[in-house]
Design a protein around this motif. Structure first.
Motif, PDB file in Angstrom:
ATOM      1  N   CYS A 443      44.278  29.542 -23.966  1.00  0.00           N
ATOM      2  CA  CYS A 443      42.930  30.099 -24.131  1.00  0.00           C
ATOM      3  C   CYS A 443      42.471  30.715 -22.810  1.00  0.00           C
ATOM      4  O   CYS A 443      42.740  30.164 -21.730  1.00  0.00           O
ATOM      5  CB  CYS A 443      41.948  29.020 -24.582  1.00  0.00           C
ATOM      6  N   LEU A 444      41.798  31.839 -22.917  1.00  0.00           N
ATOM      7  CA  LEU A 444      41.152  32.473 -21.764  1.00  0.00           C
ATOM      8  C   LEU A 444      39.663  32.570 -22.077  1.00  0.00           C
ATOM      9  O   LEU A 444      39.281  33.115 -23.122  1.00  0.00           O
ATOM     10  CB  LEU A 444      41.729  33.864 -21.512  1.00  0.00           C
ATOM     11  N   TYR A 445      38.833  32.040 -21.174  1.00  0.00           N
ATOM     12  CA  TYR A 445      37.383  32.013 -21.393  1.00  0.00           C
ATOM     13  C   TYR A 445      36.711  32.699 -20.211  1.00  0.00           C
ATOM     14  O   TYR A 445      36.934  32.322 -19.046  1.00  0.00           O
ATOM     15  CB  TYR A 445      36.896  30.575 -21.512  1.00  0.00           C
ATOM     16  N   ALA A 446      35.914  33.735 -20.498  1.00  0.00           N
ATOM     17  CA  ALA A 446      35.234  34.508 -19.454  1.00  0.00           C
ATOM     18  C   ALA A 446      33.749  34.597 -19.771  1.00  0.00           C
ATOM     19  O   ALA A 446      33.355  34.743 -20.937  1.00  0.00           O
ATOM     20  CB  ALA A 446      35.835  35.910 -19.348  1.00  0.00           C
ATOM     21  N   ILE A 447      32.919  34.510 -18.728  1.00  0.00           N
ATOM     22  CA  ILE A 447      31.467  34.680 -18.854  1.00  0.00           C
ATOM     23  C   ILE A 447      31.060  35.850 -17.963  1.00  0.00           C
ATOM     24  O   ILE A 447      31.393  35.885 -16.770  1.00  0.00           O
ATOM     25  CB  ILE A 447      30.705  33.411 -18.426  1.00  0.00           C
ATOM     26  N   TYR A 448      30.330  36.798 -18.557  1.00  0.00           N
ATOM     27  CA  TYR A 448      29.826  37.927 -17.770  1.00  0.00           C
ATOM     28  C   TYR A 448      28.305  37.882 -17.759  1.00  0.00           C
ATOM     29  O   TYR A 448      27.662  37.746 -18.816  1.00  0.00           O
ATOM     30  CB  TYR A 448      30.302  39.253 -18.352  1.00  0.00           C
ATOM     31  N   ASP A 449      27.735  38.032 -16.554  1.00  0.00           N
ATOM     32  CA  ASP A 449      26.279  38.019 -16.356  1.00  0.00           C
ATOM     33  C   ASP A 449      25.841  39.426 -15.967  1.00  0.00           C
ATOM     34  O   ASP A 449      26.169  39.908 -14.867  1.00  0.00           O
ATOM     35  CB  ASP A 449      25.913  37.021 -15.252  1.00  0.00           C
ATOM     36  N   PRO A 450      25.103  40.135 -16.827  1.00  0.00           N
ATOM     37  CA  PRO A 450      24.705  41.507 -16.506  1.00  0.00           C
ATOM     38  C   PRO A 450      23.633  41.591 -15.423  1.00  0.00           C
ATOM     39  O   PRO A 450      23.382  42.685 -14.895  1.00  0.00           O
ATOM     40  CB  PRO A 450      24.186  42.043 -17.845  1.00  0.00           C
ATOM     41  N   VAL A 451      22.976  40.473 -15.090  1.00  0.00           N
ATOM     42  CA  VAL A 451      21.969  40.480 -14.034  1.00  0.00           C
ATOM     43  C   VAL A 451      22.649  40.486 -12.666  1.00  0.00           C
ATOM     44  O   VAL A 451      22.377  41.324 -11.805  1.00  0.00           O
ATOM     45  CB  VAL A 451      21.018  39.280 -14.178  1.00  0.00           C
ATOM     46  N   SER A 452      23.557  39.544 -12.461  1.00  0.00           N
ATOM     47  CA  SER A 452      24.270  39.468 -11.178  1.00  0.00           C
ATOM     48  C   SER A 452      25.554  40.282 -11.181  1.00  0.00           C
ATOM     49  O   SER A 452      26.168  40.465 -10.126  1.00  0.00           O
ATOM     50  CB  SER A 452      24.599  38.013 -10.859  1.00  0.00           C
ATOM     51  N   ARG A 453      25.996  40.739 -12.370  1.00  0.00           N
ATOM     52  CA  ARG A 453      27.265  41.454 -12.561  1.00  0.00           C
ATOM     53  C   ARG A 453      28.465  40.614 -12.132  1.00  0.00           C
ATOM     54  O   ARG A 453      29.499  41.140 -11.750  1.00  0.00           O
ATOM     55  CB  ARG A 453      27.255  42.791 -11.816  1.00  0.00           C
ATOM     56  N   MET A 454      28.309  39.304 -12.196  1.00  0.00           N
ATOM     57  CA  MET A 454      29.402  38.391 -11.863  1.00  0.00           C
ATOM     58  C   MET A 454      30.163  38.006 -13.134  1.00  0.00           C
ATOM     59  O   MET A 454      29.565  37.768 -14.192  1.00  0.00           O
ATOM     60  CB  MET A 454      28.870  37.132 -11.186  1.00  0.00           C
ATOM     61  N   CYS A 455      31.475  37.960 -13.009  1.00  0.00           N
ATOM     62  CA  CYS A 455      32.349  37.535 -14.111  1.00  0.00           C
ATOM     63  C   CYS A 455      33.059  36.259 -13.683  1.00  0.00           C
ATOM     64  O   CYS A 455      33.682  36.206 -12.614  1.00  0.00           O
ATOM     65  CB  CYS A 455      33.359  38.623 -14.436  1.00  0.00           C
ATOM     66  N   SER A 456      32.958  35.223 -14.509  1.00  0.00           N
ATOM     67  CA  SER A 456      33.604  33.932 -14.243  1.00  0.00           C
ATOM     68  C   SER A 456      34.682  33.717 -15.299  1.00  0.00           C
ATOM     69  O   SER A 456      34.398  33.783 -16.502  1.00  0.00           O
ATOM     70  CB  SER A 456      32.578  32.800 -14.288  1.00  0.00           C
ATOM     71  N   VAL A 457      35.920  33.459 -14.862  1.00  0.00           N
ATOM     72  CA  VAL A 457      37.059  33.389 -15.780  1.00  0.00           C
ATOM     73  C   VAL A 457      37.890  32.149 -15.479  1.00  0.00           C
ATOM     74  O   VAL A 457      38.091  31.793 -14.313  1.00  0.00           O
ATOM     75  CB  VAL A 457      37.956  34.643 -15.654  1.00  0.00           C
ATOM     76  N   ALA A 458      38.385  31.499 -16.542  1.00  0.00           N
ATOM     77  CA  ALA A 458      39.351  30.405 -16.418  1.00  0.00           C
ATOM     78  C   ALA A 458      40.395  30.560 -17.512  1.00  0.00           C
ATOM     79  O   ALA A 458      40.087  31.012 -18.625  1.00  0.00           O
ATOM     80  CB  ALA A 458      38.666  29.048 -16.504  1.00  0.00           C
ATOM     81  N   SER A 459      41.628  30.200 -17.176  1.00  0.00           N
ATOM     82  CA  SER A 459      42.732  30.352 -18.121  1.00  0.00           C
ATOM     83  C   SER A 459      43.429  29.015 -18.333  1.00  0.00           C
ATOM     84  O   SER A 459      43.725  28.300 -17.374  1.00  0.00           O
ATOM     85  CB  SER A 459      43.744  31.382 -17.615  1.00  0.00           C
ATOM     86  N   ALA A 460      43.705  28.707 -19.598  1.00  0.00           N
ATOM     87  CA  ALA A 460      44.513  27.539 -19.952  1.00  0.00           C
ATOM     88  C   ALA A 460      45.846  28.043 -20.486  1.00  0.00           C
ATOM     89  O   ALA A 460      46.033  28.189 -21.701  1.00  0.00           O
ATOM     90  CB  ALA A 460      43.793  26.675 -20.985  1.00  0.00           C
ATOM     91  N   GLY A 461      46.747  28.372 -19.588  1.00  0.00           N
ATOM     92  CA  GLY A 461      48.075  28.838 -19.979  1.00  0.00           C
ATOM     93  C   GLY A 461      48.106  30.218 -20.584  1.00  0.00           C
ATOM     94  O   GLY A 461      49.131  30.629 -21.141  1.00  0.00           O
ATOM     95  N   HIS A 462      46.998  30.960 -20.499  1.00  0.00           N
ATOM     96  CA  HIS A 462      46.910  32.257 -21.166  1.00  0.00           C
ATOM     97  C   HIS A 462      47.152  33.388 -20.172  1.00  0.00           C
ATOM     98  O   HIS A 462      46.863  33.256 -18.981  1.00  0.00           O
ATOM     99  CB  HIS A 462      45.533  32.427 -21.808  1.00  0.00           C
ATOM    100  N   VAL A 463      47.661  34.515 -20.706  1.00  0.00           N
ATOM    101  CA  VAL A 463      47.913  35.679 -19.858  1.00  0.00           C
ATOM    102  C   VAL A 463      46.600  36.186 -19.268  1.00  0.00           C
ATOM    103  O   VAL A 463      45.545  36.098 -19.899  1.00  0.00           O
ATOM    104  CB  VAL A 463      48.605  36.798 -20.660  1.00  0.00           C
TER     105      VAL A 463
END
Length: 705
Positions: A443-463
């Motif tokens: 699984c790949l899980y990403a959060i994008y915040d349009p206010v700060s334009r920050m992207c937070s990503v974590a991967s569990a064995g995913h490309v």
């Protein structure tokens, strides 16, 4: 001579009637008998050596025909013994009428017996050799046909293709026409029962030695029924094979449901038919029928056994294909129903997605994607892949997608969410049956915040995702795009337990592209992964296209043919929230600051033209700020965001989670969050490493949600 031949034929017809049921053998048997009588009389008349007598060619051909028709060799040899005895008896009676000298008769009789035995022995040896040679050739041909059936039938898990393979093999030096009919009820649904009336069959495949199958009464794909009392209907009902010999010319009465079509068939005359029910796992699937109308030799019992073996093998393959098709269709329907059915309402990204099931026989996999709106105008982008195939993988995928949404609803950081999801997979493993196999997923899980334009990503064995960021333009030249893959760790697959996940954070300029996908998109038998990633970067570098167009271009470039593995693809172009839509205020740890916060909120709403929400917003701000000052740790900050909704957020440095409680009648407090819950459309809390944020959303005036 003719009288002697007639005597021999009458006796053999009387004592071996089974030899005369083959119409094509009767004329040859007459010719053979006459030939033997002629040859033996020539030996007697000219005093020839018996060893010089030639066996009639018709006798050798009859032996071969007997072998092709499946007549046992014992029947053939018995015919020779009867002929020998009959000929001797005829000679004895003839000699008695020519002389009264019993010594002469006896001497002649002994000589005739010796010559007769020698002639029959020599003739028998030659016809047995011819019979065995033809028999060996037939056995070799059947062995070849059986091997061909093993090699050519069941090459795919396609029902129609497997049935056609049976028909194709059947006309290779065996039958002149082969038809395959399957029960319509079994093609419609798994486990359907036979109807009470005549069974409806669908002509699923057919093949003929004549081009275009002009000898078939029913076109492929058509449905039909057989009359209840006809041979195919009885075979279908009983499950027993039939070998039919049709004595009259033309076609059988049951051959065509359309009498006009039957009369138009260009068939010289069907004379032999094998009707074989297709049986697999205790169920009748339909009928396979083998016809001969150009081949002179009729089917025999050996042919029936051979056809049964081939049809039984094909029936199992057809049933496998039917079950696979049904399970694949069910799994695909389940999987598609569990994936997002329509675009979710959010304004952080413009997104497009694709799901492509595999074209392999392995079955539908457990790939999925999701777009989840979060508080504070943020959005979560998810792509995952359950290890395995079929219904189990699709159902597991649905469970994990539901779990991800539940964890996203409490606003967990990507690494924390994957840790909880890992626990879910481990629990699923413990609940599985011992023979179900181990449940695992990436699984790949990403959060994008349009206010700060920050992207937070974590991967569990995913490309890793591909990221395309626009670069600043120089003068009038178009801006270029930088494409790459984030430098971040990939955690272990879900289900291992005890190993950490890490969140990577990076800033994305407005208009950046995020491409999340499963490994089926980049893995190929014809190229390595690095080449696929380079091709992906090349497509993403052509940035001006909309995500929908980018999805199509990625699939066209990386998957020119049907994929061998399932593919989930999610492409999102980021947006940045206008700074004028965000207002922040630092709150000092003083109860008097609550009034200042209310005034600040009212002023911003007036500037945004949202005076209608001032009253409720001031109440929400008052309660949230009061709770933060009273119970939390500084620093405290108020943030207002107007986008598709109006969001009020109050952050602090405390990790203590708020909760609703019931206030008693004379309690002075305890009603703050209850009031917020009543006034807001949604509210909640999210935690970060710096503390927590309490938020409340309200719908904008005139906006229907």
């Amino acid at each position: 001579m003719n009288e002697s031949a007639d005597v021999l034929l009458r006796r053999m017809r009387s004592e071996l009637p089974e030899l005369w049921r083959y119409d094509d053998l009767s004329p040859m048997a007459v010719e053979e008998t006459a030939g033997h009588v002629t040859a033996f009389l020539d030996v007697l008349e000219h005093g020839l050596d018996v060893t010089q007598a030639r066996t009639p060619p018709s006798a050798v051909e009859v032996a071969r025909r007997f072998a092709r028709s499946g007549v046992p060799i014992s029947k053939l040899l018995r015919a020779y013994r009867l002929g020998h005895v009959s000929l001797l008896q005829l000679a004895q009676s003839t000699a008695a009428g020519l002389t009264d000298d019993w010594e002469l008769i006896n001497a002649s009789w002994l000589r005739l017996i010796a010559m007769g035995f020698e002639y029959v022995d020599r003739a028998s040896e030659q016809v047995v050799a011819a019979y065995q040679q033809e028999r060996d050739r037939r056995l070799q041909r059947r062995l070849v046909l059986t091997n061909e059936a093993s090699r050519r039938i069941g090459t795919t898990l396609d029902t129609a293709r497997t049935a056609q393979e049976l028909a194709d093999v059947g006309v290779d030096d065996f039958a002149d026409l082969v038809t395959v009919d399957l029960l319509e009820s079994l093609l419609q649904a798994e486990g359907a029962h036979l109807p009470s009336g005549p069974s409806v069959l669908r002509r699923i495949a057919q093949q003929s030695v004549l081009e275009g199958c002009p000898d078939s009464a029913i076109a492929a794909g058509r449905t039909h029924t057989y009359p209840e009392e006809c041979h195919p209907a009885r075979a279908l009902a009983s499950g027993q094979p039939l070998l039919l010999r049709i004595m009259d010319t033309g076609v059988p009465a049951w051959w065509s449901p359309d009498p006009e079509r039957s009369g138009a068939l260009s068939v010289p005359g069907i004379h032999s038919v094998l009707v074989l029910p297709l049986l697999a796992r205790g169920s009748t699937l339909g009928l396979a029928q083998f016809f001969r109308h150009r081949t002179a030799a009729p089917f025999d019992e050996d042919d029936l056994l051979l056809a049964q073996e081939i049809a039984a093998r094909a029936a199992v393959y057809i049933d496998n294909a039917r079950r696979y098709t049904h399970e694949r269709s069910t799994a695909l329907t389940l999987q598609r129903s569990l994936l997002p059915q329509r675009a979710v309402e959010q304004s952080a990204v413009v997104a497009a997605s694709r799901y492509l099931p595999s074209g392999s026989r392995a079955g539908v996999g457990g790939d999925w994607y999701d777009i989840i709106p979060l508080s504070g105008a943020r959005v979560a982008l998810v792509v995952g892949d359950v290890v395995g195939r079929g219904l189990h993988a699709a159902a597991t995928m649905g469970g994990l997608r539901t779990a991800v949404r539940a964890f996203a609803d409490i606003d967990l950081m990507p690494d924390e969410l994957l840790t909880h999801l890992d626990d879910v997979v481990i629990r699923l493993q413990r609940e599985e049956a011992p023979d179900a196999g181990e449940t695992s997923a990436t699984c790949l899980y990403a959060i994008y915040d349009p206010v700060s334009r920050m992207c937070s990503v974590a991967s569990a064995g995913h490309v890793l995702p591909a990221v395309a960021t626009p670069l600043a333009a120089d003068g009038d030249s178009a801006a270029s795009t930088s494409v790459g893959f984030p430098d971040m760790p990939i955690g272990p697959p879900l289900g291992l337990g005890g190993l950490p996940f890490e969140t990577a954070q990076f800033e994305l300029p407005e208009g950046s592209l995020l491409a999340l996908y499963t490994d089926g998109l980049i893995e190929s038998r014809t190229r390595d992964v690095d080449t696929s990633r380079a091709m992906m970067c090349e497509v993403l570098a052509q940035a001006p296209d909309a995500p929908e167009d980018i999805c199509e271009r990625l699939l066209s470039a990386l998957l020119p043919h049907h994929p061998s593995d399932d593919v989930a693809l999610l492409v999102a172009r980021t947006r940045a929230l206008d700074p004028g839509h965000v207002a922040t205020l630092d709150i000092p740890p003083d109860p008097a600051a609550v009034s200042e916060a209310r005034v600040f909120a009212a002023g911003r709403l007036t500037a945004w033209g949202l005076d209608e929400l001032s009253f409720t917003t001031e109440l929400i701000v008052s309660e949230l700020v009061t709770n933060a000052i009273r119970y939390a740790k500084p620093p405290v900050q108020l943030r207002l965001i107007v986008n598709s909704t109006l969001t009020c957020e109050v952050s602090d440095a405390s990790s203590t989670a708020p909760h609703l409680r019931r206030a008693r009648t004379f309690d002075e407090g305890g009603r703050g969050l209850l009031l917020v819950a009543q006034l807001a459309e949604r509210w909640g809390a999210r935690h970060s490493r710096e503390g927590k944020v309490i938020w409340a959303e309200q719908a904008l005036p005139g906006v229907v949600r």
